[in-house]
Design a protein around this motif. Structure first.
Motif, short mmCIF file in Angstrom:
data_model
loop_
_atom_site.label_atom_id
_atom_site.label_comp_id
_atom_site.label_asym_id
_atom_site.label_seq_id
_atom_site.Cartn_x
_atom_site.Cartn_y
_atom_site.Cartn_z
N GLY A 13 -17.14 -21.36 35.01
CA GLY A 13 -18.12 -20.39 35.54
C GLY A 13 -17.58 -18.98 35.54
O GLY A 13 -18.32 -18.03 35.21
N SER A 14 -16.33 -18.80 35.90
CA SER A 14 -15.75 -17.45 35.93
C SER A 14 -15.75 -16.83 34.54
O SER A 14 -16.12 -15.67 34.37
N GLY A 15 -15.34 -17.61 33.55
CA GLY A 15 -15.33 -17.08 32.18
C GLY A 15 -16.72 -16.72 31.71
O GLY A 15 -16.94 -15.66 31.10
N THR A 16 -17.68 -17.56 32.01
CA THR A 16 -19.06 -17.31 31.61
C THR A 16 -19.63 -16.08 32.31
O THR A 16 -20.28 -15.24 31.68
N LEU A 17 -19.38 -15.96 33.61
CA LEU A 17 -19.91 -14.82 34.37
C LEU A 17 -19.31 -13.50 33.91
O LEU A 17 -20.02 -12.50 33.80
N VAL A 18 -18.01 -13.49 33.65
CA VAL A 18 -17.39 -12.25 33.16
C VAL A 18 -18.02 -11.85 31.84
O VAL A 18 -18.40 -10.69 31.63
N THR A 19 -18.15 -12.79 30.94
CA THR A 19 -18.74 -12.50 29.63
C THR A 19 -20.17 -12.00 29.77
O THR A 19 -20.55 -10.99 29.16
N PHE A 24 -12.62 -12.51 39.20
CA PHE A 24 -12.92 -13.66 38.34
C PHE A 24 -11.64 -14.30 37.82
O PHE A 24 -11.53 -15.52 37.72
N VAL A 25 -10.65 -13.47 37.49
CA VAL A 25 -9.36 -14.00 37.05
C VAL A 25 -8.71 -14.78 38.20
O VAL A 25 -8.17 -15.87 38.00
N LEU A 26 -8.76 -14.22 39.41
CA LEU A 26 -8.22 -14.94 40.58
C LEU A 26 -8.94 -16.26 40.80
O LEU A 26 -8.31 -17.28 41.09
N GLN A 29 -15.31 -15.80 43.23
CA GLN A 29 -16.44 -15.73 42.30
C GLN A 29 -17.63 -15.02 42.91
O GLN A 29 -18.25 -14.17 42.27
N VAL A 30 -17.95 -15.35 44.14
CA VAL A 30 -19.11 -14.73 44.80
C VAL A 30 -18.92 -13.23 44.92
O VAL A 30 -19.80 -12.44 44.55
N LEU A 63 -20.98 -10.19 43.00
CA LEU A 63 -21.62 -9.09 43.73
C LEU A 63 -21.12 -7.73 43.22
O LEU A 63 -21.91 -6.80 43.01
N PHE A 64 -19.81 -7.61 43.02
CA PHE A 64 -19.25 -6.35 42.52
C PHE A 64 -19.76 -6.05 41.11
O PHE A 64 -20.20 -4.94 40.83
N ALA A 65 -19.68 -7.04 40.23
CA ALA A 65 -20.11 -6.82 38.85
C ALA A 65 -21.60 -6.52 38.79
O ALA A 65 -22.04 -5.64 38.05
N ALA A 66 -22.38 -7.24 39.57
CA ALA A 66 -23.83 -7.01 39.59
C ALA A 66 -24.15 -5.61 40.10
O ALA A 66 -25.08 -4.95 39.60
#
Length: 168
Positions: free
Chosen positions: A40-46, A78-80, A151-152, A156-159
């Motif tokens: 999920g982290s990899g997908t969300l970052v991408t 996301f890396v964390l 992740q949450v 929120l930060f990326a969004a």
């Protein structure tokens, strides 16, 4: 003969065996969640970086100022999260009953004896295994919680950065 325990020792054995099964199932579940966090982290970052790139378009300048820092922090989270997910799945040695330690219980002399002592010793060994599994699974659960929390907050930060970029 009934499967119901008729002594306190048999009741304890039954409970310990049931709890050990629960902890083994919990371990599998926590490890699956850890893998899901990594994916999920990899997908969300991408996805979020792609949305940011589309939002900026060709005519807009690169992200700068506070959105740049928040986006960087989001990627770090996301890396964390992925690192915590990896830690959940890192191999660790759970206490297990050593088969060699059981060889004394299958000798011809022991085989004909009443099994209360052996049953008590085996139940004590399963109790030690249960205690170890519970401790290790609690550590895994805390890592999964940390990963999901990262992740949450990362989402929120990326969004928020993507939102700011879309409004520009």
């Amino acid at each position: 003969m009934s499967d119901a325990p008729n002594t306190a020792g048999q009741a304890a054995k039954y409970l310990i065996d049931a709890e050990l099964d629960v902890e083994r199932t919990r371990k599998t579940s926590l490890e699956a969640r850890g893998l899901a966090v990594i994916t999920g982290s990899g997908t969300l970052v991408t996805l979020l970086l792609a949305v940011a790139a589309l939002a900026m378009g060709k005519d807009k300048q690169a992200v700068s100022g506070w959105p740049e820092w928040i986006l960087a922090l989001s990627v770090l989270l996301f890396v964390l999260a992925a690192c915590f997910g990896i830690a959940v799945n890192a191999p660790s040695r759970y206490f297990r009953i050593d088969p060699a330690s059981l060889s004394g219980l299958i000798t011809r002399e022991e085989w004909g004896e009443p099994g209360q002592d052996a049953e008590r010793e085996l139940t004590a060994a399963r109790l030690a295994e249960l205690s170890d599994a519970r401790i290790r699974n609690e550590k895994k659960a805390r890592r999964v919680l940390a990963a999901i929390s990262c992740q949450v907050v990362g989402v929120l930060f990326a969004a928020s950065v993507v939102f700011v970029l879309v409004l520009r």
